[in-house]
Enzyme design. Structure first.
Site, PDB file in Angstrom:
ATOM      1  CG  HIS A 263      -1.939  -1.073   1.249  1.00  0.00           C
ATOM      2  ND1 HIS A 263      -2.760  -1.352   0.172  1.00  0.00           N
ATOM      3  CD2 HIS A 263      -2.265  -1.979   2.206  1.00  0.00           C
ATOM      4  CE1 HIS A 263      -3.549  -2.391   0.486  1.00  0.00           C
ATOM      5  NE2 HIS A 263      -3.259  -2.790   1.703  1.00  0.00           N
TER       6      HIS A 263
ATOM      7  CG  ASP B 108      -4.927 -10.384   3.173  1.00  0.00           C
ATOM      8  OD1 ASP B 108      -4.791 -10.838   2.025  1.00  0.00           O
ATOM      9  OD2 ASP B 108      -4.503  -9.261   3.513  1.00  0.00           O
TER      10      ASP B 108
ATOM     11  CG  HIS C   1      -6.462  -5.608   1.987  1.00  0.00           C
ATOM     12  ND1 HIS C   1      -5.852  -6.509   2.839  1.00  0.00           N
ATOM     13  CD2 HIS C   1      -7.660  -5.307   2.537  1.00  0.00           C
ATOM     14  CE1 HIS C   1      -6.645  -6.736   3.877  1.00  0.00           C
ATOM     15  NE2 HIS C   1      -7.757  -6.022   3.718  1.00  0.00           N
TER      16      HIS C   1
ATOM     17  CG  ASP D  77      -2.735  -8.591   0.614  1.00  0.00           C
ATOM     18  OD1 ASP D  77      -2.056  -8.983   1.575  1.00  0.00           O
ATOM     19  OD2 ASP D  77      -3.722  -7.819   0.738  1.00  0.00           O
TER      20      ASP D  77
HETATM   21 ZN   LIG Z   1      -4.011  -7.440   2.674  1.00  0.00          ZN
END
Ligand SMILES: [Zn+2]
Length: 319
Positions: free
Chosen positions: A146, A262, A184, A182
């Site tokens: 991120h 995740d 996200h 991932d």
């Molecule tokens: Zn994540």
């Protein structure tokens, strides 16, 4: 940290500063997955924050204790600012040294700049191992995908994978593809690699979810595969497969994996449905591509993280 012997032979055509199309299928199968770690990455935490170093410590413990998959160990490489500055601004590096929280998700832990640099060093060591034809996994915190050029966000301070990709390109890799599984969206990786003509980015993630980006493709090299919350396992896996087919069609010489665990059914941060065998399948599918590959740990917040990592590594190694 014991440093294991490297058993894989290096092909004669492989030059020190250039990548070549190393065919992993050419390597003897008794070789190992190389795991890069430094236990100091478990040395920071906050009660109010979902990042838990115990998950990493337990993952290391499990990997050390297991007998099914031979692994070798290495430590992160030292990293010069010059390398980090390919992806980040000088102002961001200076800000990282200030003891002030970035936001609620991204606190300013003591020595976070050092932890973040070591994490980048882990990705660079994994890249170096991939250059030698080893499958490498950087098992470090903090994660990175991120973090943008000017901003730490979402547990991430520096973007390890983007820095490693830029390093690979600088070292002569013709085409590098990032596969980000991932749950996200890897918004920071996308932002840093956007318009890098020899890099491409393929991200499969829950949407809507943190940070809210990744609903469509960006530029001509960033491809996003949003998946709705509570999507069934089979459907999620077909999206992962679709993204991998697109990655394969881009004919990369090197694959960088943003390995987040995740999208797991029992992960507390997202609402997806994958199981350990799906992570095995991801590893196996990528391993079969016979393209040099390295992975860095991005996410995974369930207590089952050690099992998920081992499943993925076994798949990658073809066991
Ligand atoms: Zn994540």
């Amino acid at each position: 940290m014991p440093v294991g012997r490297v058993r894989k032979r290096v092909p004669a055509a492989f030059g020190p500063a250039k990548f070549s199309s190393v065919n992993l299928a050419d390597y003897a199968h008794n070789s190992r997955v190389k795991i890069i770690t430094d236990e100091r990455c478990t040395g920071y935490e906050s009660r109010a924050h979902p990042e838990r170093p115990a998950r990493i410590a337990k993952s290391l413990e499990k990997l050390r204790a297991q007998k099914e998959l031979p692994v070798s160990w290495a430590e992160p490489l030292p990293v010069e600012d010059e390398i980090i500055l390919r992806a980040h601004s000088q102002a961001h590096l200076a800000r990282l040294a200030q003891p002030e929280d970035f936001d609620g998700d991204t606190p300013a832990y003591p020595n976070i700049a050092e932890h973040a640099r070591r994490s980048v060093g882990g990705a660079l060591a994994a890249l170096e191992a991939a250059r030698k034809g080893e499958s490498a996994f950087s098992l470090m915190r903090p994660p990175g995908h991120h973090a943008t050029r000017d901003q730490a966000m979402g547990f991430c301070y520096l973007n390890s994978i983007a820095i490693a990709v830029l390093q690979a390109l600088d070292g002569g890799a013709p085409k590098v593809a990032v596969y980000d599984f991932d749950v996200h969206h890897g918004n920071g990786t996308e932002a840093i690699l956007l318009h890098q003509p020899r890099a491409s980015f393929f991200s499969v993630h829950q949407h809507p979810c943190y940070p809210g980006t990744g609903s469509r493709n960006v530029g001509n090299n960033c491809f996003n595969y949003p998946v709705a919350p509570h999507t069934g396992r089979k459907e999620y896996r077909s999206v992962l497969a679709h993204a991998l087919e697109d990655l394969k069609a881009s004919k990369p010489d090197l694959i960088a994996l943003s390995a987040g665990f995740d999208a797991y059914a029992r992960d507390p941060l997202a609402q997806e449905t994958l199981e350990a065998e799906d992570y095995y399948w991801i590893g196996q599918t990528i391993g079969k591509l016979a393209i040099p590959v390295f992975a860095v740990l991005e996410g995974g917040y369930s207590n089952d993280l050690p099992v998920l990592i081992l499943a993925f590594l076994k798949g990658l190694d073809g066991r």
